[in-house]
Motif scaffolding. Structure first.
Motif, PDB file in Angstrom:
ATOM      1  N   VAL A 151     -21.225  14.134   9.413  1.00 22.56           N
ATOM      2  CA  VAL A 151     -19.939  14.403  10.060  1.00 22.56           C
ATOM      3  C   VAL A 151     -18.925  14.899   9.031  1.00 22.56           C
ATOM      4  O   VAL A 151     -18.186  15.869   9.284  1.00 22.56           O
ATOM      5  CB  VAL A 151     -19.436  13.140  10.798  1.00 22.56           C
ATOM      6  CG1 VAL A 151     -17.988  13.282  11.214  1.00 22.56           C
ATOM      7  CG2 VAL A 151     -20.308  12.860  12.006  1.00 22.56           C
ATOM      8  N   ALA A 152     -18.886  14.252   7.859  1.00 23.69           N
ATOM      9  CA  ALA A 152     -17.950  14.677   6.818  1.00 23.69           C
ATOM     10  C   ALA A 152     -18.267  16.095   6.348  1.00 23.69           C
ATOM     11  O   ALA A 152     -17.359  16.913   6.166  1.00 23.69           O
ATOM     12  CB  ALA A 152     -17.999  13.695   5.640  1.00 23.69           C
ATOM     13  N   GLY A 164     -16.843  21.798   6.345  1.00 23.78           N
ATOM     14  CA  GLY A 164     -17.248  23.174   6.640  1.00 23.78           C
ATOM     15  C   GLY A 164     -16.307  23.856   7.614  1.00 23.78           C
ATOM     16  O   GLY A 164     -15.947  25.029   7.424  1.00 23.78           O
ATOM     17  N   ILE A 165     -15.885  23.131   8.645  1.00 24.39           N
ATOM     18  CA  ILE A 165     -14.946  23.707   9.621  1.00 24.39           C
ATOM     19  C   ILE A 165     -13.597  23.977   8.955  1.00 24.39           C
ATOM     20  O   ILE A 165     -12.993  25.041   9.155  1.00 24.39           O
ATOM     21  CB  ILE A 165     -14.804  22.771  10.838  1.00 24.39           C
ATOM     22  CG1 ILE A 165     -16.114  22.776  11.640  1.00 24.39           C
ATOM     23  CG2 ILE A 165     -13.631  23.171  11.711  1.00 24.39           C
ATOM     24  CD1 ILE A 165     -16.153  21.743  12.737  1.00 24.39           C
ATOM     25  N   SER A 178      -9.680  27.798   6.713  1.00 23.46           N
ATOM     26  CA  SER A 178      -8.853  28.205   5.570  1.00 23.46           C
ATOM     27  C   SER A 178      -9.174  29.634   5.142  1.00 23.46           C
ATOM     28  O   SER A 178      -8.269  30.421   4.840  1.00 23.46           O
ATOM     29  CB  SER A 178      -9.081  27.257   4.386  1.00 23.46           C
ATOM     30  OG  SER A 178      -8.663  25.969   4.710  1.00 23.46           O
ATOM     31  N   ILE A 179     -10.445  29.980   5.121  1.00 17.20           N
ATOM     32  CA  ILE A 179     -10.834  31.340   4.750  1.00 17.20           C
ATOM     33  C   ILE A 179     -10.319  32.342   5.776  1.00 17.20           C
ATOM     34  O   ILE A 179      -9.835  33.424   5.414  1.00 17.20           O
ATOM     35  CB  ILE A 179     -12.366  31.419   4.588  1.00 17.20           C
ATOM     36  CG1 ILE A 179     -12.802  30.648   3.334  1.00 17.20           C
ATOM     37  CG2 ILE A 179     -12.836  32.868   4.506  1.00 17.20           C
ATOM     38  CD1 ILE A 179     -14.296  30.506   3.187  1.00 17.20           C
TER      39      ILE A 179
END
Length: 115
Positions: A77-78, A83-84, A89-90
């Motif tokens: 989950v972390a 990743g999300i 941000s990208i």
């Protein structure tokens, strides 16, 4: 243009009879029971996985297994959340960079705080 095919001889087309191997013979052991012939009937082996089970020296520790599963789930989950966040941000940086590349000057995000 003619297609060139190899000339097949009659001895190349033979049907070979399938003979199952004796499991003890394939391991290099001598079998106590002779291999069954075509007219003998043998009892079929069970189709479940019980023949692969082994006796354990120690019983399973279900508490340890559940804690390991919970830790693996929390890590997954972390990792997914990171990743999300990274993808968002990208994408935000790409929008800002595209805005600046167009020559605009109002690309910075202005956050307002409401009291």
């Amino acid at each position: 243009m003619k297609s060139q095919r190899p000339i097949a001889a009659d001895e190349e087309h033979r049907v070979l009879q399938f003979r199952p191997r004796n499991p003890a013979h394939s391991l290099g052991l001598k079998a106590d029971v002779p291999a069954p012939t075509h007219h003998e009937s043998t009892a079929p082996e069970p189709l479940d996985l019980s023949r692969y089970e082994r006796e354990r020296e120690e019983p399973d520790d279900f508490r340890h297994r559940m804690l390991a599963n919970i830790a693996a789930f929390a890590f997954t989950v972390a990792l997914t959340a990171i990743g999300i966040w990274l993808a968002m941000s990208i994408a935000d940086l790409r929008k800002t960079q595209d805005c600046l590349m167009m020559g605009r000057r109002d690309c910075a995000r202005i956050t307002t705080q409401q009291y």
